[in-house]
Design a protein around this motif. Structure first.
Motif, mmCIF file in Angstrom:
data_model
loop_
_atom_site.group_PDB
_atom_site.id
_atom_site.type_symbol
_atom_site.label_atom_id
_atom_site.label_comp_id
_atom_site.label_asym_id
_atom_site.label_seq_id
_atom_site.Cartn_x
_atom_site.Cartn_y
_atom_site.Cartn_z
ATOM 1 N N ASP A 291 13.924 65.056 86.215
ATOM 2 C CA ASP A 291 14.761 64.365 85.232
ATOM 3 C C ASP A 291 16.163 64.061 85.767
ATOM 4 O O ASP A 291 16.946 63.410 85.079
ATOM 5 N N PHE A 292 16.460 64.559 86.961
ATOM 6 C CA PHE A 292 17.796 64.348 87.516
ATOM 7 C C PHE A 292 17.779 63.137 88.432
ATOM 8 O O PHE A 292 17.050 63.093 89.424
ATOM 9 N N PHE A 293 18.606 62.149 88.109
ATOM 10 C CA PHE A 293 18.645 60.913 88.878
ATOM 11 C C PHE A 293 19.629 61.052 90.038
ATOM 12 O O PHE A 293 20.803 61.385 89.839
ATOM 13 N N ILE A 294 19.156 60.794 91.247
ATOM 14 C CA ILE A 294 19.994 60.943 92.446
ATOM 15 C C ILE A 294 20.590 59.597 92.823
ATOM 16 O O ILE A 294 19.898 58.583 92.892
ATOM 17 N N SER A 295 21.902 59.587 93.067
ATOM 18 C CA SER A 295 22.607 58.384 93.518
ATOM 19 C C SER A 295 23.631 58.822 94.566
ATOM 20 O O SER A 295 23.828 60.024 94.792
ATOM 21 N N PRO A 296 24.296 57.869 95.225
ATOM 22 C CA PRO A 296 25.287 58.263 96.241
ATOM 23 C C PRO A 296 26.378 59.189 95.720
ATOM 24 O O PRO A 296 26.937 59.983 96.485
ATOM 25 N N SER A 297 26.685 59.136 94.416
ATOM 26 C CA SER A 297 27.780 59.949 93.890
ATOM 27 C C SER A 297 27.402 61.422 93.711
ATOM 28 O O SER A 297 28.276 62.264 93.547
ATOM 29 N N ASN A 298 26.103 61.729 93.753
ATOM 30 C CA ASN A 298 25.725 63.130 93.583
ATOM 31 C C ASN A 298 24.738 63.625 94.633
ATOM 32 O O ASN A 298 24.306 64.787 94.587
ATOM 33 N N ALA A 299 24.380 62.775 95.580
ATOM 34 C CA ALA A 299 23.326 63.109 96.540
ATOM 35 C C ALA A 299 23.656 64.348 97.364
ATOM 36 O O ALA A 299 22.784 65.188 97.623
ATOM 37 N N LEU A 300 24.915 64.493 97.766
ATOM 38 C CA LEU A 300 25.288 65.650 98.587
ATOM 39 C C LEU A 300 25.148 66.941 97.790
ATOM 40 O O LEU A 300 24.635 67.951 98.305
ATOM 41 N N ALA A 301 25.593 66.922 96.540
ATOM 42 C CA ALA A 301 25.471 68.116 95.701
ATOM 43 C C ALA A 301 24.006 68.490 95.491
ATOM 44 O O ALA A 301 23.638 69.667 95.550
ATOM 45 N N VAL A 302 23.162 67.492 95.269
ATOM 46 C CA VAL A 302 21.734 67.754 95.089
ATOM 47 C C VAL A 302 21.137 68.350 96.357
ATOM 48 O O VAL A 302 20.345 69.309 96.304
ATOM 49 N N ALA A 303 21.520 67.805 97.508
ATOM 50 C CA ALA A 303 21.007 68.318 98.774
ATOM 51 C C ALA A 303 21.395 69.784 98.972
ATOM 52 O O ALA A 303 20.597 70.588 99.474
ATOM 53 N N MET A 304 22.601 70.151 98.548
ATOM 54 C CA MET A 304 23.035 71.540 98.702
ATOM 55 C C MET A 304 22.300 72.461 97.737
ATOM 56 O O MET A 304 21.972 73.604 98.080
ATOM 57 N N ILE A 305 22.026 71.984 96.525
ATOM 58 C CA ILE A 305 21.237 72.781 95.584
ATOM 59 C C ILE A 305 19.837 73.022 96.136
ATOM 60 O O ILE A 305 19.252 74.096 95.959
ATOM 61 N N ASP A 306 19.304 72.029 96.834
ATOM 62 C CA ASP A 306 17.949 72.126 97.378
ATOM 63 C C ASP A 306 17.874 72.973 98.645
ATOM 64 O O ASP A 306 16.772 73.309 99.091
ATOM 65 N N THR A 307 19.018 73.324 99.232
ATOM 66 C CA THR A 307 19.015 74.098 100.488
ATOM 67 C C THR A 307 19.932 75.314 100.387
ATOM 68 O O THR A 307 20.939 75.407 101.093
ATOM 69 N N PRO A 308 19.614 76.269 99.516
ATOM 70 C CA PRO A 308 20.490 77.426 99.329
ATOM 71 C C PRO A 308 20.632 78.299 100.569
ATOM 72 O O PRO A 308 21.594 79.078 100.676
ATOM 73 N N LEU B 266 30.302 66.878 92.209
ATOM 74 C CA LEU B 266 29.642 65.746 91.569
ATOM 75 C C LEU B 266 30.709 64.710 91.260
ATOM 76 O O LEU B 266 31.599 64.949 90.440
ATOM 77 N N GLU B 267 30.658 63.580 91.932
ATOM 78 C CA GLU B 267 31.687 62.560 91.804
ATOM 79 C C GLU B 267 31.496 61.736 90.532
ATOM 80 O O GLU B 267 30.471 61.820 89.863
ATOM 81 N N ALA B 268 32.513 60.928 90.192
ATOM 82 C CA ALA B 268 32.390 60.001 89.066
ATOM 83 C C ALA B 268 31.191 59.085 89.300
ATOM 84 O O ALA B 268 30.886 58.721 90.444
ATOM 85 N N PRO B 269 30.483 58.700 88.251
ATOM 86 C CA PRO B 269 29.234 57.945 88.434
ATOM 87 C C PRO B 269 29.448 56.527 88.945
ATOM 88 O O PRO B 269 30.378 55.840 88.519
#
Length: 234
Positions: free
Chosen positions: A19-36, A150-153
């Motif tokens: 349900d979480f939509f990945i875009s350039p503004s949050n991709a880095l944060a998502v990648a870090m959540i996925d690689t603890p 998480l940057e501004a959308p």
């Protein structure tokens, strides 16, 4: 004219990984959540404005890691050993400032987690140096934690956020409503939340479908109310 059936139901946020939509503004944060395993000392501070997806990503990581999720405002020093039986998410840790008991509890939790090698994920709206912490040792430890922001959308993410907010409220706006709103509201998560909540209430009150014309009128009303509120405060 078609009518949308409206019921005053509580909004239930969908918090699954898909349900979480990945875009350039949050991709880095998502990648870090996925690689603890890449987190420095097993800790990460997730930073972003209200509605940016911090809680959503916290639930994603909790599901992946078996972590518990608690509010920083519920921390108690006596509970620390029990809390650290699993990985832990502590939400809104920027809210504990100037509360000696909460700061002390967090200090001991941080130290014990590091000693036991237990993973910690924190969420906050800003960097620790802006919180006004009163315990210097806690401040120094938190300022050393690795962060993900998480940057501004961007346009794509704002559209996706609007879609999700409507879905969470079980609303089905006309197809041209979301593109219309994405071009006219402030580029922020808070603005998206405000307009969807306002449209939900307006549609419920009027018993109307959410069309582009209805959304346009609702936006005008939001702006009028905001201007009136600002005038009263001057």
């Amino acid at each position: 004219m078609s009518t949308q059936l409206s019921f005053d139901l509580p909004a239930r946020a969908a918090l699954g990984r898909d349900d979480f939509f990945i875009s350039p503004s949050n991709a880095l944060a998502v990648a870090m959540i996925d690689t603890p395993d890449t987190w420095s000392n097993g800790k990460l501070l997730l930073i972003g404005p209200k509605g940016s997806g911090k809680t959503h990503l916290a639930h994603v990581w909790a599901a992946q890691s078996g972590a518990r999720i608690i509010s920083a405002l519920t921390l108690q020093e006596d509970d620390v050993p029990d809390l650290l039986r699993t990985p832990l998410v502590i939400e809104d840790i920027d809210q504990i400032t100037k509360d000696h008991a909460l700061e002390t509890a967090l200090f001991h939790l941080h130290n014990l987690a590091q000693a036991e090698g237990r993973a910690l994920l924190f969420t906050a709206k800003s960097q620790p140096q802006h919180w006004g912490l009163t315990l210097p040792d806690l401040a120094s430890r938190l300022q050393a934690i690795q962060t993900a922001t998480l940057e501004a959308p961007d346009d794509t993410l704002l559209t996706a956020v609007l879609m999700k907010l409507f879905a969470d409220r079980q609303l089905n706006p006309a197809p041209d409503v979301i593109p219309f709103l994405a071009l006219r509201i402030d580029r922020s998560f808070a603005a998206a939340q405000q307009v969807v909540a306002a449209l939900d209430k307006a549609a419920l009150d009027a018993g109307r479908a959410i069309t582009r014309a209805f959304a346009s009128a609702a936006l005008d009303k939001i702006r009028e109310d905001s201007a009136h509120s600002d005038a009263q405060q001057e």
